[in-house]
Design an enzyme around this catalytic site. Structure first.
Site: not given
Length: 313
Positions: A132, A189
């Protein structure tokens, strides 16, 4: 098949074995190449629509995001790792909350240190490590390396393990054995979309950071949006709701990485202590923590917003 630590006597297997020994839950390897055209087009559209909010750094170095070979001369292989951060101990449910990923030390430092150790133990000398911390499409490459798939909550989901993982990458200039991408197993879902308190998840494939509670309470340097204030509840840093409802996270196991464990002081914080937090307290409590990202002023802004919404708490 995905990459859970082969026992073959190869450099690829050596890297995976060392990654496992250092505590990474999963490790896979992808061939370094340009990002596929569909993903590249989606990224450009997302940026053009301004869904990255005020995170201007996300629109920088797009060429490198879409072709990691521009980040390292001779790049051939991308080793992707996942480090579990599901907490062993949690903050008292009736007190103010912070997102689980921020309980321990700054994950950037923890993951990159372990990646360097992995490379050194495997006998590698020319490499770069990321967590990151560079224009790298981490979840995309984790999928290419066979670790999991990107769910409707935009998190990487590892089968029978969930989404509470930090991702990192080891860039190498050698050819390795490559793993196969994994297809989505979210099925029909959409619990994460239904649970998102600010409707930041749209159509199951887009995150609008402007609405996201994590953006609002961490990256946003201005005033909180009215929708964010209404949705915060007791959360003063980040948001875990799209992960809390994900059925795959029922398989999550508490992490045992010492650096990721919360301090006793953090777990003993009460609403009164939070409201009276001084800048000196903040610096001590979150020394070496990802929470420093929000700065003292931002955290106190968040605390005041929650307090104003619940004056009797």
């Amino acid at each position: 098949m995905s990459s859970r630590f082969s026992i073959e006597n190869t450099l690829s297997a050596k890297i995976k074995t060392e990654a496992s020994a250092l505590g990474f839950f999963a490790c896979g390897i992808a061939k370094a190449d340009a990002v596929d055209p569909a993903t590249a087009g989606q990224l450009r559209q997302w940026l053009q629509a301004g869904r990255h909010a005020t995170m201007d750094y996300m629109s920088n170095y797009t060429d490198k995001r879409l072709d990691p070979r521009l980040l390292m001369d001779g790049l051939r292989s991308i080793v992707c790792v996942a480090l579990n951060y599901a907490p062993q101990r949690q903050m008292a449910p009736d007190e103010y909350q912070i997102a689980s990923y921020a309980y321990g030390k700054d994950y950037h430092d923890v993951v990159k240190a372990k990646l360097r150790q992995t490379a050194d133990r495997a006998g590698l000398t020319n490499y770069r490590v990321f967590c990151d911390s560079a224009p790298v499409l981490e979840r995309y490459w984790a999928v290419q390396a066979g670790l999991g798939w990107i769910g409707r909550n935009r998190q990487l989901i590892i089968p029978h393990a969930g989404s509470m993982f930090f991702l990192g990458e080891l860039f190498l200039d050698v050819e390795l054995e490559y793993d196969r991408p994994m297809k989505s197993r979210c099925g029909n879902c959409h619990r994460c979309m239904d649970a998102c308190p600010t409707q930041a998840l749209t159509n199951g494939d887009t995150l609008d950071a402007n609405r996201c509670l994590s953006f609002q309470t961490i990256e946003n340097r201005g005033q909180l949006s009215p929708a964010a204030v209404q949705a915060m509840g007791n959360m003063i840093y980040g948001c875990d709701r799209c992960q809390d409802v994900c059925p795959w996270n029922r398989f999550a196991q508490p992490n045992d990485t010492p650096e990721l464990q919360p301090s006793d002081e953090l777990l003993q914080m009460t609403k009164e202590k939070w409201q009276q937090l001084t800048e000196e307290d903040y610096r001590r409590l979150f020394k070496g923590s990802a929470v420093k990202r929000v700065k003292y002023s931002g955290l106190m802004r968040n605390i005041k917003a929650v307090e104003d919404q619940n004056p009797s708490s």
